[in-house]
Design a protein around this motif. Structure first.
Motif, PDB file in Angstrom:
ATOM      1  N   LYS A 161       5.755 -48.519  41.731  1.00  0.00           N
ATOM      2  CA  LYS A 161       6.463 -47.573  40.883  1.00  0.00           C
ATOM      3  C   LYS A 161       5.650 -46.280  40.807  1.00  0.00           C
ATOM      4  CE  LYS A 161      10.098 -49.909  39.475  1.00  0.00           C
ATOM      5  NZ  LYS A 161      11.489 -49.439  39.698  1.00  0.00           N
ATOM      6  N   ALA A 162       6.200 -45.231  41.371  1.00  0.00           N
ATOM      7  CA  ALA A 162       5.500 -43.951  41.346  1.00  0.00           C
ATOM      8  C   ALA A 162       5.500 -43.391  39.926  1.00  0.00           C
ATOM      9  CB  ALA A 162       6.174 -42.964  42.283  1.00  0.00           C
ATOM     10  N   PRO A 163       4.447 -42.674  39.549  1.00  0.00           N
ATOM     11  CA  PRO A 163       4.423 -42.036  38.228  1.00  0.00           C
ATOM     12  C   PRO A 163       5.612 -41.102  38.061  1.00  0.00           C
ATOM     13  CG  PRO A 163       2.285 -41.858  39.325  1.00  0.00           C
ATOM     14  CD  PRO A 163       3.242 -42.383  40.341  1.00  0.00           C
ATOM     15  N   ILE A 164       6.241 -41.144  36.909  1.00  0.00           N
ATOM     16  CA  ILE A 164       7.382 -40.281  36.636  1.00  0.00           C
ATOM     17  C   ILE A 164       6.884 -38.945  36.089  1.00  0.00           C
ATOM     18  CG2 ILE A 164       9.474 -39.984  35.279  1.00  0.00           C
ATOM     19  CD1 ILE A 164       9.732 -42.089  37.435  1.00  0.00           C
ATOM     20  N   GLU A 165       7.203 -37.890  36.793  1.00  0.00           N
ATOM     21  CA  GLU A 165       6.821 -36.562  36.325  1.00  0.00           C
ATOM     22  C   GLU A 165       7.792 -36.100  35.246  1.00  0.00           C
ATOM     23  OE1 GLU A 165       6.398 -33.773  39.496  1.00  0.00           O
ATOM     24  OE2 GLU A 165       5.385 -35.214  40.825  1.00  0.00           O
ATOM     25  N   SER A 166       7.279 -35.401  34.261  1.00  0.00           N
ATOM     26  CA  SER A 166       8.141 -34.899  33.189  1.00  0.00           C
ATOM     27  C   SER A 166       8.989 -33.747  33.717  1.00  0.00           C
ATOM     28  CB  SER A 166       7.306 -34.432  31.998  1.00  0.00           C
ATOM     29  OG  SER A 166       6.438 -33.381  32.379  1.00  0.00           O
ATOM     30  N   ILE A 167      10.195 -33.637  33.187  1.00  0.00           N
ATOM     31  CA  ILE A 167      11.110 -32.558  33.561  1.00  0.00           C
ATOM     32  C   ILE A 167      11.126 -31.562  32.416  1.00  0.00           C
ATOM     33  CG2 ILE A 167      13.462 -32.010  34.289  1.00  0.00           C
ATOM     34  CD1 ILE A 167      13.734 -34.930  35.153  1.00  0.00           C
ATOM     35  N   THR A 168      10.499 -30.433  32.625  1.00  0.00           N
ATOM     36  CA  THR A 168      10.317 -29.440  31.565  1.00  0.00           C
ATOM     37  C   THR A 168      11.046 -28.158  31.934  1.00  0.00           C
ATOM     38  OG1 THR A 168       8.123 -30.358  31.108  1.00  0.00           O
ATOM     39  CG2 THR A 168       8.616 -28.169  30.215  1.00  0.00           C
ATOM     40  N   PRO A 169      11.828 -27.593  31.023  1.00  0.00           N
ATOM     41  CA  PRO A 169      12.511 -26.327  31.321  1.00  0.00           C
ATOM     42  C   PRO A 169      11.530 -25.232  31.720  1.00  0.00           C
ATOM     43  CG  PRO A 169      13.404 -27.325  29.332  1.00  0.00           C
ATOM     44  CD  PRO A 169      12.194 -28.131  29.698  1.00  0.00           C
ATOM     45  N   ASP A 170      11.932 -24.418  32.668  1.00  0.00           N
ATOM     46  CA  ASP A 170      11.076 -23.326  33.126  1.00  0.00           C
ATOM     47  C   ASP A 170      10.957 -22.249  32.048  1.00  0.00           C
ATOM     48  OD1 ASP A 170      10.571 -24.372  35.698  1.00  0.00           O
ATOM     49  OD2 ASP A 170      12.486 -23.601  36.433  1.00  0.00           O
ATOM     50  N   SER A 171       9.760 -21.713  31.896  1.00  0.00           N
ATOM     51  CA  SER A 171       9.557 -20.606  30.957  1.00  0.00           C
ATOM     52  C   SER A 171      10.063 -19.294  31.533  1.00  0.00           C
ATOM     53  CB  SER A 171       8.072 -20.480  30.598  1.00  0.00           C
ATOM     54  OG  SER A 171       7.294 -20.292  31.770  1.00  0.00           O
ATOM     55  N   SER A 172      10.157 -19.233  32.869  1.00  0.00           N
ATOM     56  CA  SER A 172      10.675 -18.042  33.538  1.00  0.00           C
ATOM     57  C   SER A 172      11.693 -18.467  34.581  1.00  0.00           C
ATOM     58  CB  SER A 172       9.546 -17.258  34.206  1.00  0.00           C
ATOM     59  OG  SER A 172      10.052 -16.233  35.039  1.00  0.00           O
TER      60      SER A 172
END
Length: 282
Positions: A161-172
């Protein structure tokens, strides 16, 4: 998945061709959208009667139950009707009979490829998944004489199981890709209503407007949008398909509030480039 119709007037809805993100067409079809079981539909702005719907079933087969990462994996998709009879004919939609979208569960990986039609409802292709983990495969197609369909399938690649990266809205909402500066703008970012979005392009060195974008699959660009829970899928084509820049305009509709990842696909000087954005939709 549940059928969703996201058209509001301007909306309408990709053998082996791949556009992996390392990091004249019917203008009544600019948007395909779906959720749940990915039964997608087109919405048009004409007055003609909508095409009839067809119940279909996709049977997915891979060369292994858990294909290893970084090795070639074979994928076959069999499209049958509700009685189990193969669907024989498919519309050519933006130069292809079936568009296959591949995304990892955390949306860090995206690919848009085109299986070869083998006849009798069977499509086949080979691809390479870059790392272990869960992936969603979304097939987007139009059986001849019927509405747009999308069918999806989850697979696990490898045994880890690969680490799940967080999905964060772009600041720009300005990104630089391959010496091009791309800015994404919305007339009003909101859920449940038609939204117009515009990609504008300038040369990152000279700051001059880019006006020589080339057609990719019959249009100035294509946009795929997927929600952070990987349940909502939207495939947009531009409002002005023959545009060459510096703007590429699309109309879409976000079905609910939340975080969405957007991939814009464009071409210049014979080279495909992909620009990703993550937005928070109120």
């Amino acid at each position: 998945m549940i059928v969703r119709l996201l058209g509001m007037g301007l909306l309408s809805a990709v053998l082996l061709s791949s556009c992996t993100a390392k990091q004249p067409e019917d203008h009544n079809q600019h948007n395909a959208a779906s959720s749940g079981n990915e039964q997608g539909q087109h919405a048009g702005h004409g007055t003609a009667e909508p095409a009839p719907s067809m119940n279909v079933k996709a049977t997915w087969k891979l060369s292994a139950d858990n294909p290893p990462s970084n090795q070639k994996a074979n994928i076959s998709i069999q499209i049958d009707d509700s009685k189990g009879v193969p669907v024989e004919k498919f519309e050519v939609n933006h130069e292809k009979q079936l568009h296959l979208i591949l995304v990892s569960k955390d949306l860090s990986y995206f690919d848009h490829i085109h299986p070869e039609y083998m006849g009798k409802g069977l499509f086949e292709i080979s691809t390479i998944f870059p790392k272990d983990g869960d992936y969603k495969l979304i097939a987007d197609f139009v059986p001849t004489g019927t509405q747009q369909k999308t069918e999806s399938h989850w697979i696990q690649v490898g045994n880890d199981k690969a680490p799940i990266e967080s999905i964060t809205p772009d600041s720009s909402l300005t990104k630089t890709v391959d010496n091009k500066e791309i800015t994404l703008q919305f007339d009003k970012l909101q859920a449940g209503k038609e939204v117009q979005m515009n990609f504008s392009f300038t040369d990152s060195k000279t700051k001059s407007p880019i006006t020589n974008l080339q057609p990719y699959l019959g249009a100035v660009g294509h946009v795929v949008i997927i929600s952070s829970d990987v349940e909502q899928y939207i495939h947009n084509h531009p409002l002005e398909e023959k545009a060459t820049g510096p703007d590429a305009k699309f109309a879409t509709s976000f079905p609910k509030s939340g975080v969405y990842k957007i991939w814009g696909q464009f071409q210049q000087n014979g080279q495909l480039f992909i620009v990703p954005f993550v937005v928070q939709v109120p």
